[in-house]
Design an enzyme around this catalytic site. Structure first.
Site, PDB file in Angstrom:
ATOM      1  N   CYS B 106       0.889  -1.160   0.000  1.00 21.27           N
ATOM      2  CA  CYS B 106       0.000   0.000   0.000  1.00 21.27           C
ATOM      3  C   CYS B 106       0.925   1.207   0.000  1.00 21.27           C
ATOM      4  CB  CYS B 106      -0.914   0.039   1.212  1.00 21.27           C
ATOM      5  SG  CYS B 106      -1.784   1.631   1.353  1.00 21.27           S
ATOM      6  N   CYS B 109      -0.274   4.087   2.741  1.00 25.11           N
ATOM      7  CA  CYS B 109      -0.058   3.931   4.187  1.00 25.11           C
ATOM      8  C   CYS B 109       0.289   2.467   4.467  1.00 25.11           C
ATOM      9  CB  CYS B 109      -1.260   4.404   4.987  1.00 25.11           C
ATOM     10  SG  CYS B 109      -2.845   3.839   4.362  1.00 25.11           S
ATOM     11  N   CYS B 111      -2.457  -0.313   4.107  1.00 24.72           N
ATOM     12  CA  CYS B 111      -3.678  -1.101   3.914  1.00 24.72           C
ATOM     13  C   CYS B 111      -3.323  -2.541   3.558  1.00 24.72           C
ATOM     14  CB  CYS B 111      -4.523  -0.488   2.808  1.00 24.72           C
ATOM     15  SG  CYS B 111      -5.068   1.172   3.229  1.00 24.72           S
TER      16      CYS B 111
END
Lengths: 95, 198
Positions: B106, B109, B111
């Site tokens: 991700c 961030c 995820c």
């Protein structure tokens, strides 16, 4: 908001750089890719982050070549992109 | 690459605590209930879940087909789901084959399908991994000690939106005699993210 793109269609990620949150990853902006999946319908985070009303819209999985994104590499990268951040791309055009 | 979150963890934590305190003061959230829900969710979240899914897919071609076609519909067959948060998240399982290798990241961030993989490892959240794996996955995998066959096509899946991704590793050779439970024991969290062989 109806689905605007079909599987296999060539699309271009938006080139914009707004002053607010924009979910479109920077490295994909302006790049041309191919729709490989539709990953559901969701409100645009760019609008939600500003407290604006956001209707549901399709989120597409778009496949890019590393060459298109970074100018080199033999792999592919897929990015999930909201419909508002995509436009149709002419065959063969590159950024 | 978004650097929005870098170095601002403390500020965000303070904001979250402030909002939580307001919600509690106004009686909108019961702090005990919040802790209980969080603890229950994390107790159910483990890479052993992802490993069970993979082992079933290795043993049962029909399940494998259902998993790849619609993972959210297939998970309940093993008593699992992508629920637990505010809403059920879509899961897409991407299969490694003798031609293609998949890696999950991700870039925004961190995820990731927590229910199936447990809390994410520190390296998964690092800016170095997030920035570099999309540009040069073969080199990043090499640093994990995973020398990828140069003949394999590599796809990196950036899970920065609403879908979550899990890799279905290839079944190791010489495991024909193992049952599902033992096969599950071979599967690692790094294997489910595509940064290690299984």
């Amino acid at each position: 908001m109806p689905e605007r793109f079909a599987l296999g269609e060539h699309v271009r990620a938006a080139r914009h750089d707004p002053p607010h949150h924009c979910r479109l990853p920077r490295y994909a902006r302006g790049a041309r890719g191919t729709v490989v999946d539709v990953g559901g319908w969701h409100p645009l985070p760019d609008d939600r982050a500003r407290g604006l009303p956001a209707e549901l819209e399709p989120v597409y999985t778009v496949r890019f070549t590393a060459r298109e994104l970074f100018g080199g590499g033999d792999h592919a990268v897929t990015v999930d992109i909201w419909q508002s951040h995509l436009s149709p791309a002419a065959e063969g055009a590159s950024r | 690459m978004s650097g929005d979150h870098h170095g601002s963890d403390a500020a965000i934590s303070a904001q979250v605590r402030h909002v939580e305190a307001l919600l509690e003061r106004r009686g909108l959230v019961d702090p005990v209930e919040l802790d209980r829900a969080l603890a229950a969710y994390l107790a159910r979240s483990s890479p052993a879940n992802g490993a069970r899914v993979v082992a079933r897919a290795w043993c049962d071609d029909a399940f494998r087909g259902r998993l790849l076609a619609d993972a959210n519909a297939a998970l309940p067959e093993l008593g699992l789901s992508m629920g637990g948060g505010l809403q059920e998240q879509r899961l897409k399982v991407v299969p490694n084959t003798d031609r293609e290798h998949n890696v999950v990241v991700c870039t925004l961030c961190s995820c990731y399908p927590i229910a199936l993989l447990g809390p994410s490892p520190t390296w998964y959240k690092s800016e170095a991994y997030r920035a570099r794996v999309v540009r040069d996955p073969r080199e990043v995998l090499r640093e994990f000690g995973f020398e990828l066959d140069p003949g394999l096509d590599v796809t990196v899946w950036d899970a920065s939106a609403e879908s979550r991704y899990m890799v279905l590793p290839r079944r190791p050779e010489g495991t024909g005699g193992l049952d599902e439970e033992h096969l599950a024991g071979l599967v690692t969290r790094n294997g489910l993210l595509g940064v290690a062989p299984v």
